[in-house]
Design a protein around this motif. Structure first.
Motif, PDB file in Angstrom:
ATOM      1  N   ASN A 149      32.555 -36.990 -36.063  1.00  0.00           N
ATOM      2  CA  ASN A 149      33.154 -38.320 -36.155  1.00  0.00           C
ATOM      3  C   ASN A 149      32.659 -39.164 -34.978  1.00  0.00           C
ATOM      4  O   ASN A 149      32.856 -38.788 -33.821  1.00  0.00           O
ATOM      5  N   PRO A 150      32.000 -40.318 -35.221  1.00  0.00           N
ATOM      6  CA  PRO A 150      31.417 -41.122 -34.136  1.00  0.00           C
ATOM      7  C   PRO A 150      32.421 -41.520 -33.066  1.00  0.00           C
ATOM      8  O   PRO A 150      32.112 -41.481 -31.871  1.00  0.00           O
ATOM      9  N   VAL A 151      33.626 -41.898 -33.479  1.00  0.00           N
ATOM     10  CA  VAL A 151      34.642 -42.323 -32.508  1.00  0.00           C
ATOM     11  C   VAL A 151      35.109 -41.136 -31.680  1.00  0.00           C
ATOM     12  O   VAL A 151      35.167 -41.197 -30.438  1.00  0.00           O
ATOM     13  N   ALA A 152      35.432 -40.040 -32.355  1.00  0.00           N
ATOM     14  CA  ALA A 152      35.898 -38.845 -31.650  1.00  0.00           C
ATOM     15  C   ALA A 152      34.796 -38.275 -30.768  1.00  0.00           C
ATOM     16  O   ALA A 152      35.069 -37.734 -29.691  1.00  0.00           O
ATOM     17  N   ARG A 153      33.543 -38.406 -31.208  1.00  0.00           N
ATOM     18  CA  ARG A 153      32.420 -37.889 -30.429  1.00  0.00           C
ATOM     19  C   ARG A 153      32.327 -38.589 -29.072  1.00  0.00           C
ATOM     20  O   ARG A 153      32.064 -37.958 -28.054  1.00  0.00           O
TER      21      ARG A 153
END
Length: 302
Positions: free
Chosen positions: A157-161
């Motif tokens: 997940n881009p945000v979680a990453r």
């Protein structure tokens, strides 16, 4: 009131204590009397150098005792380097183990060797947790798998990453992105099914090294301690390896921290899996440092 003192009746005035004191707290006057400089006594971090080198055991440092904290220095063997070279040249990282518990007394010897690892600033901050029951490690494995399952979901997940990157730092994130995640994506199905154990390699024993987060210099201290532990295990006929997947799992999982009884204010920095090697290596691997630069009066050369 704490008292740093010199027994003037037994002191020979040799001045060795003043010579080795890293903070120059001791001084020898013209009459060969040794004394502490009271104005900078606060800089003493009780490294014990002065007491260790004193030929007459004439120095008293608060918190240190000749009987309790020191031992007679053994003599170095004339063949010590050859023996050391042999020890390090035939050691390999071991990740395949016999289904055989490691005796408690051998694990004690490894821990004893770790005690000799020098700290950057005394006293030792390194704390050790030894899991010597293979069944306990089998119970812990599913907890680690769950932690890494959630990690794989997060980095997809881009945000979680980005949150993961900020929380662990750039260097660790590069390692995570380039090595850990690709490895786990391939190995996770077999981990979940129980076909393999990429995390603890079915080792019969595990040593966790941790320290209070508020203490200074504990990370390099623990890395040095790990090296001492690896060499001790090898000298005992055991195999060991650092498993970088274990400390972050224990560090991030409250379930694992509780299971291994790690104090809340501690950071788990390093780990050693330990056991009897299943296979015997027939040869070592030659490795070269990234670079070596020699500096002398003649100039600089590689």
């Amino acid at each position: 009131m704490e008292d740093w003192s010199i027994d003037q009746e037994t002191c020979s005035g040799c001045g060795l204590c003043a010579a080795v004191c890293p903070n120059r707290i001791l001084k020898v006057d013209e009459a060969k009397h040794v004394f502490f400089k009271q104005e900078i006594l606060w800089t003493c971090f009780r490294c014990g150098h002065c007491m260790a080198i004193c030929p007459t055991a004439s120095i008293d440092i608060p918190g240190l005792s000749y009987d309790a904290d020191f031992y007679k220095m053994p003599k170095l063997s004339p063949t010590a380097y050859e023996e050391f070279d042999q020890l390090i040249s035939c050691r390999r990282a071991i990740r395949n183990f016999k289904d055989k518990p490691v005796p408690h007394e051998l694990l004690e010897k490894i821990v004893d060797a770790i005690r000799y690892a020098p700290p950057g600033f005394p006293p030792l901050k390194t704390e050790v947790t030894v899991i010597e029951d293979p069944e306990v490690l089998k119970e812990a494995l599913p907890m680690m798998i769950r932690l890494y399952e959630s990690l794989l979901k997060a980095v997809s997940n881009p945000v979680a990453r980005q949150f993961v990157k900020q929380s662990i730092g750039r260097e660790k994130f590069i390692t995570l992105q380039n090595h850990v995640v690709p490895l786990l994506k391939v190995r996770m199905p077999d981990l979940e099914s129980g076909k393999e154990d990429t995390i603890m390699r079915r080792a019969p024993a595990l040593i966790l090294l941790h320290a209070d987060r508020n203490s200074e210099n504990y990370m390099p201290d623990i890395y040095i301690a790990l090296a001492y532990g690896f060499l001790a295990a090898h000298a005992l006929g055991l195999g060991a390896s650092a498993m970088d997947l274990i400390p972050p799992a224990v560090e991030k999982s409250q379930e694992l921290r509780t299971f291994f009884k790690i104090p809340e204010d501690h950071e788990v920095v390093g780990s050693m899996i330990v056991g009897y090697p299943l296979y015997k290596f027939q040869r070592g691997i030659r490795r070269e440092l990234k670079s070596v630069t020699w500096i002398s009066k003649e100039g600089v050369h590689a």
